[in-house]
Design an enzyme around this catalytic site. Sequence first.
Site, PDB file in Angstrom:
ATOM      1  N   HIS A   1       0.849  -1.203   0.000  1.00  0.00           N
ATOM      2  CA  HIS A   1       0.000   0.000   0.000  1.00  0.00           C
ATOM      3  C   HIS A   1       0.877   1.243   0.000  1.00  0.00           C
ATOM      4  O   HIS A   1       0.815   2.048   0.912  1.00  0.00           O
ATOM      5  CB  HIS A   1      -0.882   0.015   1.247  1.00  0.00           C
ATOM      6  CG  HIS A   1      -1.815  -1.136   1.333  1.00  0.00           C
ATOM      7  ND1 HIS A   1      -2.893  -1.279   0.501  1.00  0.00           N
ATOM      8  CD2 HIS A   1      -1.844  -2.212   2.140  1.00  0.00           C
ATOM      9  CE1 HIS A   1      -3.538  -2.393   0.808  1.00  0.00           C
ATOM     10  NE2 HIS A   1      -2.911  -2.982   1.791  1.00  0.00           N
TER      11      HIS A   1
ATOM     12  N   HIS B   1      -0.067 -10.162   1.744  1.00  0.00           N
ATOM     13  CA  HIS B   1      -1.328 -10.477   2.438  1.00  0.00           C
ATOM     14  C   HIS B   1      -1.765 -11.916   2.246  1.00  0.00           C
ATOM     15  O   HIS B   1      -2.593 -12.431   2.977  1.00  0.00           O
ATOM     16  CB  HIS B   1      -2.489  -9.646   1.875  1.00  0.00           C
ATOM     17  CG  HIS B   1      -2.328  -8.189   2.051  1.00  0.00           C
ATOM     18  ND1 HIS B   1      -1.867  -7.631   3.199  1.00  0.00           N
ATOM     19  CD2 HIS B   1      -2.635  -7.153   1.217  1.00  0.00           C
ATOM     20  CE1 HIS B   1      -1.856  -6.316   3.066  1.00  0.00           C
ATOM     21  NE2 HIS B   1      -2.313  -6.001   1.879  1.00  0.00           N
TER      22      HIS B   1
ATOM     23  N   GLU C   1      -6.079 -10.055   3.666  1.00  0.00           N
ATOM     24  CA  GLU C   1      -5.429 -11.052   4.545  1.00  0.00           C
ATOM     25  C   GLU C   1      -6.490 -11.891   5.263  1.00  0.00           C
ATOM     26  O   GLU C   1      -6.374 -13.121   5.357  1.00  0.00           O
ATOM     27  CB  GLU C   1      -4.529 -10.350   5.576  1.00  0.00           C
ATOM     28  CG  GLU C   1      -3.811 -11.357   6.467  1.00  0.00           C
ATOM     29  CD  GLU C   1      -3.039 -10.723   7.624  1.00  0.00           C
ATOM     30  OE1 GLU C   1      -2.453  -9.644   7.448  1.00  0.00           O
ATOM     31  OE2 GLU C   1      -3.040 -11.324   8.715  1.00  0.00           O
TER      32      GLU C   1
ATOM     33  N   SER D   1      -3.169   1.495   3.929  1.00  0.00           N
ATOM     34  CA  SER D   1      -2.484   0.432   4.675  1.00  0.00           C
ATOM     35  C   SER D   1      -3.085   0.258   6.061  1.00  0.00           C
ATOM     36  O   SER D   1      -3.291   1.219   6.802  1.00  0.00           O
ATOM     37  CB  SER D   1      -0.999   0.793   4.794  1.00  0.00           C
ATOM     38  OG  SER D   1      -0.417   0.090   5.862  1.00  0.00           O
TER      39      SER D   1
ATOM     40  N   ASN E   1      -1.609  -1.192   8.537  1.00  0.00           N
ATOM     41  CA  ASN E   1      -0.553  -0.885   9.500  1.00  0.00           C
ATOM     42  C   ASN E   1      -0.500   0.594   9.845  1.00  0.00           C
ATOM     43  O   ASN E   1      -0.458   0.962  11.018  1.00  0.00           O
ATOM     44  CB  ASN E   1       0.805  -1.261   8.872  1.00  0.00           C
ATOM     45  CG  ASN E   1       1.336  -2.536   9.465  1.00  0.00           C
ATOM     46  OD1 ASN E   1       1.146  -2.796  10.646  1.00  0.00           O
ATOM     47  ND2 ASN E   1       1.999  -3.316   8.645  1.00  0.00           N
TER      48      ASN E   1
HETATM   49 FE1  F3S Z   1       4.526  -9.863   7.558  1.00  0.00          FE
HETATM   50 FE2  F3S Z   1       4.306  -8.630   9.799  1.00  0.00          FE
HETATM   51 FE3  F3S Z   1       4.942  -7.326   7.698  1.00  0.00          FE
HETATM   52  S1  F3S Z   1       2.932 -10.138   9.003  1.00  0.00           S
HETATM   53  S2  F3S Z   1       3.978  -8.372   6.028  1.00  0.00           S
HETATM   54  S3  F3S Z   1       6.169  -8.920   8.696  1.00  0.00           S
HETATM   55  S4  F3S Z   1       3.603  -6.596   9.300  1.00  0.00           S
END
Ligand code: F3S
Length: 256
Positions: A42, A75, A127, A225, A227
């Site tokens: 993203h 994902h 995901e 995103s 996150n």
């Molecule tokens: Fe994997 Fe964690 Fe990044 S699940 S994609 S390392 S935020």
Amino acid sequence: MQAKITLAKTAGFCFGVNRAVNMLYDLINKGENICTLGPIIHNPQVINDLNNKGVSILDDINNATKDKKVVIRTHGVEKDVLEYCNFNCLDYIDATCPFVKKIHKIVDKNSSIDMPVLIAGDKNHPEVVGIKSYCSGDCYIFNSYEELDEIFKNNKFNSEKPFIVVSQTTFSIKEWKKCVKKINLLYTNAIIFDTICSATEERQAEALLLSKKNDAMIIIGGRTSSNTAKLKAVCEPNCPTYLIETAKELLDIAFC
Ligand code: F3S
């Protein structure tokens, strides 16, 4: 007076994204003809760069052609997408983050008609859609303590039948802890797998700490995103928090 700027120690791509992006650039350097199933991350700036280097984005696996290698993003995808790739002998590379793969394996191995699954996460996030596809029995998704409460009110979970609980890797740690407390309070038969990614955990913890010590927070990341959205939510109650994608956007912020 000059403002003091602190760069978070956890800033930058996480392990999984870094791995996927490196895989892609390696393929580009080898001169491969590539497409990604959905945007690889993203981050519009990286996507633009990849686009300039000839990497196209495929919106549906049914549109894949044999002249292009398909890269599956961090994902992960639904089980039947991988089956489709294998069945049709498509050339593909699975860049699903190993932490997401681990959730697929947990759900695949443990779920059954008699073993429902509860997933903490956003039901529309790719995901979570991918994780859900590995459930062999009933699956319930909740994004908050309140939604979990609703599930328990409306469904027939009881103390005789065990069930599994997993979470999206980027789920809010604060919300997860609240939910786990409730589950443990109501049921002794829940099998809980803490599948929040440690990168997420460390970032959210550091962002929380920094937001309490500083006058403003700038989160740099894609607007879509999960996150970055979670990081913003963690910081917002403590100080003015701005989410930007490019340096240029800093000019629009009135720091006082
Ligand atoms: Fe994997 Fe964690 Fe990044 S699940 S994609 S390392 S935020």
